[in-house]
Design an enzyme around this catalytic site. Sequence first.
Site: not given
Length: 350
Positions: A134, A174
């Site tokens: 990501t 995350y």
Amino acid sequence: MSAETPQGRPTAVLITGGAGFIGSRFARRFVEDGADVTILDNLSRPGSEWNAAELRRELGGEVRQVTADVRDGDAVGAAAANADVVIHLAGQTAVTRSVNDPGSDFLDNCLGTFNVLEAARGSGRDPIVAYASTNKVYGPLDRLVVAEEPFRYRLVDRPLGIDECQPLDCASPYACSKGAGELYAMDYARTYGLPTVVLRQSCIYGEGQLGLEDQGWLAWFVRALSAGQGLTIFGDGKQVRDLLHVDDLFRCYEAAMTRINVASGRAYNVGGGPHNTVSVWLELGPMLEELMGRSTEPHFAPWRLGDQRVFVADVTKARRELGWSPSISPSSGLRRLVDWVRATELPALP
């Protein structure tokens, strides 16, 4: 372009998180290429059971479905035993959920990725492992010079966007868990010779995306507008993202597999790039309202942890080394997404 590797077209593909938006889309494309496809998914994400049912309806037995969790190393090992290619998409996907439950985020993303890599290594087949990372691993990018314009923010010194030389700055649980998975994936190429590649994905969208408020926001906007439901914009709506259609993403995975001798052990930014940017509401809102023939007044809420005022992926490295670049414009891709939402009987919004 077929999903060919240097050894030829893959005959067996495992997709973890295969009942998600990207995974189910990829499963269809690999079946079209003639591969034997297995998906592994614990079906915990809202919409995953619907996606799995749609795959069964459309493809029947052409996709083998394994209901299991990537936290379960034995289950992952069994699913990967005969794979030539492992597409690792499974995991926790939202910053907000990682903040609320960092322990589960760690197990899903760190332990899950470790289990996938060990399963690939233990199979004895040296499968290609493509790891979906990501842009959040770059952090808020708050040290870069950003100009505020009437409808968007702009990176002053990075006209092409953020390249892979940008230091990682994992600013949420995350981001930390995804960044740790990256390091493991790249080191398994170095230490064990496993052909791995890391793809740092930006804003992926397209047909088949159900979307939630905290992840898959563009599809969420379309579905909420279609249902006449109110929207919340976190921040001021000027923050900029580069949009990448899921079919362009699949082409990038194909390119990485085809050129795995170059890509192994490396990370690539995979986004729409500077030609496919939009601000998340002040520019996108009018586009969606025109496409959908309805207007709305969103509610604006405070910025969320780790949110970037601008993220644009510099995709020069992927173009140079993989021969890949985006081909689907936001206007075309958004039209396709809107048409799909209108034409499809979707599960109720959460």
